[in-house]
Design a protein around this motif. Structure first.
Motif, PDB file in Angstrom:
ATOM      1  N   TRP A  34       0.729  -1.256   0.002  1.00  0.00           N
ATOM      2  CA  TRP A  34      -0.019   0.003   0.044  1.00  0.00           C
ATOM      3  C   TRP A  34       0.883   1.171  -0.094  1.00  0.00           C
ATOM      4  O   TRP A  34       0.612   2.245  -0.815  1.00  0.00           O
ATOM      5  CB  TRP A  34      -0.763  -0.183   1.299  1.00  0.00           C
ATOM      6  CG  TRP A  34      -1.707   1.187   1.532  1.00  0.00           C
ATOM      7  CD1 TRP A  34      -1.268   2.186   2.166  1.00  0.00           C
ATOM      8  CD2 TRP A  34      -3.034   1.397   1.139  1.00  0.00           C
ATOM      9  NE1 TRP A  34      -2.489   3.204   2.264  1.00  0.00           N
ATOM     10  CE2 TRP A  34      -3.366   2.457   1.820  1.00  0.00           C
ATOM     11  CE3 TRP A  34      -3.990   0.489   0.533  1.00  0.00           C
ATOM     12  CZ2 TRP A  34      -4.569   3.207   1.387  1.00  0.00           C
ATOM     13  CZ3 TRP A  34      -5.303   1.445   0.326  1.00  0.00           C
ATOM     14  CH2 TRP A  34      -5.588   2.456   0.785  1.00  0.00           C
ATOM     15  N   LEU A  35       1.986   1.189   0.775  1.00  0.00           N
ATOM     16  CA  LEU A  35       2.844   2.476   0.726  1.00  0.00           C
ATOM     17  C   LEU A  35       3.588   2.383  -0.340  1.00  0.00           C
ATOM     18  O   LEU A  35       3.853   3.890  -0.765  1.00  0.00           O
ATOM     19  CB  LEU A  35       3.972   2.302   2.091  1.00  0.00           C
ATOM     20  CG  LEU A  35       4.710   3.560   2.248  1.00  0.00           C
ATOM     21  CD1 LEU A  35       3.860   4.679   2.637  1.00  0.00           C
ATOM     22  CD2 LEU A  35       5.949   3.110   3.485  1.00  0.00           C
ATOM     23  N   LEU A  38       1.284   4.163  -2.906  1.00  0.00           N
ATOM     24  CA  LEU A  38       1.132   5.656  -2.647  1.00  0.00           C
ATOM     25  C   LEU A  38       2.434   6.338  -3.165  1.00  0.00           C
ATOM     26  O   LEU A  38       1.966   7.341  -3.712  1.00  0.00           O
ATOM     27  CB  LEU A  38       0.916   5.757  -1.038  1.00  0.00           C
ATOM     28  CG  LEU A  38       1.118   7.004  -0.493  1.00  0.00           C
ATOM     29  CD1 LEU A  38      -0.163   7.956  -0.849  1.00  0.00           C
ATOM     30  CD2 LEU A  38       1.214   7.320   1.111  1.00  0.00           C
ATOM     31  N   SER A  54      -4.677  -1.460  -5.857  1.00  0.00           N
ATOM     32  CA  SER A  54      -4.962  -0.544  -4.855  1.00  0.00           C
ATOM     33  C   SER A  54      -6.104  -0.548  -4.094  1.00  0.00           C
ATOM     34  O   SER A  54      -6.317  -0.670  -2.920  1.00  0.00           O
ATOM     35  CB  SER A  54      -4.615   1.000  -5.101  1.00  0.00           C
ATOM     36  OG  SER A  54      -4.601   1.763  -3.972  1.00  0.00           O
ATOM     37  N   TRP A  58      -7.229  -1.782  -0.352  1.00  0.00           N
ATOM     38  CA  TRP A  58      -8.139  -0.910   0.120  1.00  0.00           C
ATOM     39  C   TRP A  58      -9.310  -1.730   0.929  1.00  0.00           C
ATOM     40  O   TRP A  58      -9.625  -1.584   1.920  1.00  0.00           O
ATOM     41  CB  TRP A  58      -8.387   0.243  -0.542  1.00  0.00           C
ATOM     42  CG  TRP A  58      -9.589   1.196   0.174  1.00  0.00           C
ATOM     43  CD1 TRP A  58      -9.494   1.847   1.237  1.00  0.00           C
ATOM     44  CD2 TRP A  58     -10.696   1.385  -0.484  1.00  0.00           C
ATOM     45  NE1 TRP A  58     -10.585   2.704   1.561  1.00  0.00           N
ATOM     46  CE2 TRP A  58     -11.539   2.136   0.497  1.00  0.00           C
ATOM     47  CE3 TRP A  58     -11.373   1.183  -1.537  1.00  0.00           C
ATOM     48  CZ2 TRP A  58     -12.666   3.031   0.161  1.00  0.00           C
ATOM     49  CZ3 TRP A  58     -12.687   1.550  -1.816  1.00  0.00           C
ATOM     50  CH2 TRP A  58     -13.532   2.369  -0.922  1.00  0.00           C
ATOM     51  N   THR A  85      -5.798   5.176  11.095  1.00  0.00           N
ATOM     52  CA  THR A  85      -6.125   4.181  10.145  1.00  0.00           C
ATOM     53  C   THR A  85      -7.639   4.210   9.427  1.00  0.00           C
ATOM     54  O   THR A  85      -7.697   4.026   8.373  1.00  0.00           O
ATOM     55  CB  THR A  85      -6.269   2.575  11.011  1.00  0.00           C
ATOM     56  OG1 THR A  85      -4.937   2.700  11.522  1.00  0.00           O
ATOM     57  CG2 THR A  85      -6.362   1.670   9.934  1.00  0.00           C
ATOM     58  N   SER A  88      -7.396   6.928   6.630  1.00  0.00           N
ATOM     59  CA  SER A  88      -6.784   6.514   5.611  1.00  0.00           C
ATOM     60  C   SER A  88      -7.459   5.256   4.758  1.00  0.00           C
ATOM     61  O   SER A  88      -7.290   5.111   3.705  1.00  0.00           O
ATOM     62  CB  SER A  88      -5.342   5.512   6.073  1.00  0.00           C
ATOM     63  OG  SER A  88      -5.639   4.502   6.714  1.00  0.00           O
ATOM     64  N   ARG A 116      -3.535  12.014   3.523  1.00  0.00           N
ATOM     65  CA  ARG A 116      -3.459  10.560   3.143  1.00  0.00           C
ATOM     66  C   ARG A 116      -2.150  10.144   3.221  1.00  0.00           C
ATOM     67  O   ARG A 116      -1.900   8.812   3.750  1.00  0.00           O
ATOM     68  CB  ARG A 116      -3.772  10.503   1.556  1.00  0.00           C
ATOM     69  CG  ARG A 116      -3.625   9.507   0.910  1.00  0.00           C
ATOM     70  CD  ARG A 116      -3.897   9.239  -0.517  1.00  0.00           C
ATOM     71  NE  ARG A 116      -3.807   7.991  -1.091  1.00  0.00           N
ATOM     72  CZ  ARG A 116      -3.491   7.834  -2.457  1.00  0.00           C
ATOM     73  NH1 ARG A 116      -3.363   9.115  -3.304  1.00  0.00           N
ATOM     74  NH2 ARG A 116      -3.436   6.695  -3.048  1.00  0.00           N
ATOM     75  N   SER A 120      -1.247   7.034   5.894  1.00  0.00           N
ATOM     76  CA  SER A 120      -0.615   5.820   5.399  1.00  0.00           C
ATOM     77  C   SER A 120       0.777   5.743   6.187  1.00  0.00           C
ATOM     78  O   SER A 120       0.884   4.604   6.327  1.00  0.00           O
ATOM     79  CB  SER A 120      -0.196   6.044   3.881  1.00  0.00           C
ATOM     80  OG  SER A 120      -1.530   6.159   3.195  1.00  0.00           O
ATOM     81  N   ARG A 123       0.239   3.642   9.135  1.00  0.00           N
ATOM     82  CA  ARG A 123      -0.056   2.356   8.995  1.00  0.00           C
ATOM     83  C   ARG A 123       1.349   1.468   8.819  1.00  0.00           C
ATOM     84  O   ARG A 123       1.504   0.480   9.363  1.00  0.00           O
ATOM     85  CB  ARG A 123      -0.974   1.976   7.878  1.00  0.00           C
ATOM     86  CG  ARG A 123      -0.941   0.486   7.541  1.00  0.00           C
ATOM     87  CD  ARG A 123      -2.209   0.481   6.353  1.00  0.00           C
ATOM     88  NE  ARG A 123      -3.409   0.650   6.764  1.00  0.00           N
ATOM     89  CZ  ARG A 123      -4.179  -0.345   7.480  1.00  0.00           C
ATOM     90  NH1 ARG A 123      -3.733  -1.333   7.849  1.00  0.00           N
ATOM     91  NH2 ARG A 123      -5.640  -0.109   7.567  1.00  0.00           N
ATOM     92  N   SER A 124       2.151   2.041   7.984  1.00  0.00           N
ATOM     93  CA  SER A 124       3.468   1.469   7.688  1.00  0.00           C
ATOM     94  C   SER A 124       4.271   1.595   9.027  1.00  0.00           C
ATOM     95  O   SER A 124       5.039   0.514   9.307  1.00  0.00           O
ATOM     96  CB  SER A 124       4.202   2.442   6.697  1.00  0.00           C
ATOM     97  OG  SER A 124       3.536   2.479   5.522  1.00  0.00           O
TER      98      SER A 124
END
Length: 259
Positions: A34-35, A38, A54, A58, A85, A88, A116, A120, A123-124
């Protein structure tokens, strides 16, 4: 009734823990993918195939969040702990429902890009923390790389074509200088860019302090290992404890004899 409620909460906690352990590895992997998507989206934009990937990730994140939210005994606390989260997961909806004009307008706002990027990154950070666990220094190094490359993509997407941000390479150099607290001759021109730059700078100061303390501890430890060092090492302390124990035993034996 109260006992049944407590039993139900315990069962929910067990089920939530089991699901969390089962999905931990896949969610960590998808978090990194996901990262990467992005960063690619901010720099070059996504192709149709990458866009579908993506959207699929999601949807999986949404399912994971909803399941854990339903099973969580204290739902308000769960939302408070995972509000970034949740944000995001809301923002990518602007990419999916493009048929509405006002959503297209909202999607073009730089402020949404900033939210965003931050959500994100959050989350990472969780994915990295779960992966590295007790390897604190390795976690900090990897996190610094993630923040540098993602922050550079964000600065490039928000600030281009301003001087110093007219290419991803220049934005990456600028972000790396901020993370290492070296600074740069260029400054962001938009409010969103300044906000992201402020967050990157805060991260840089925090990491600089941690790395400095870690290196100081390392060199002090190396210095303490030498016999003629002015700092007492672990071996010196252990030897001192042995001598104290021997002295205590000798005193006790003398007391017994005198008694």
């Amino acid at each position: 009734m109260h006992k049944m409620k407590q039993q139900l909460q315990r069962e929910r906690n067990r089920l939530l823990y089991a699901i969390d352990r089962l999905l931990d590895g896949p969610m960590i992997f998808l978090g990194f993918v996901w990262l990467v998507l992005l960063i690619v989206d901010l720099i070059w934009g996504l192709s149709k195939t990458l866009d579908y990937i993506s959207i699929t990730i999601w949807i999986l994140f949404i399912i994971d969040f909803i399941v854990k939210f339903i099973l969580a005994p204290a739902k308000l606390d769960y939302v408070r702990k995972n509000w970034l989260t949740a944000i995001s997961l809301i923002i990518p909806a602007l990419r999916v429902f493009r048929i509405f004009r006002f959503l297209r307008v909202l999607r073009s706002l730089r402020g949404l890009r900033l939210v965003r990027i931050v959500s994100s990154l959050n989350r990472s950070m969780k994915s990295l923390s779960a992966t590295m666990k007790r390897r604190a220094f390795g976690y900090v190094v990897l996190l610094s790389l993630v923040v540098t490359f993602t922050g550079a993509a964000g600065m490039y997407a928000i600030e281009q074509p301003a001087p110093g941000f007219d290419s991803y390479g220049m934005a990456l150099w600028w972000t790396a200088m901020r993370v290492t607290t070296a600074g740069s001759e260029y400054s962001p021109t938009t409010p969103e860019g300044r906000g992201l730059a402020f967050l990157i700078t805060l991260f840089g100061f925090a990491i600089f302090g941690y790395v400095t303390a870690t290196l100081a501890t390392f060199f002090i430890g190396r210095d303490a290992e030498e016999k003629n060092a002015p700092v007492a090492g672990a071996s010196d302390v252990a030897e001192l404890r042995k001598e104290i124990a021997l002295l205590t035993r000798t005193i006790n034996e003398m007391k017994d004899k005198l008694a």
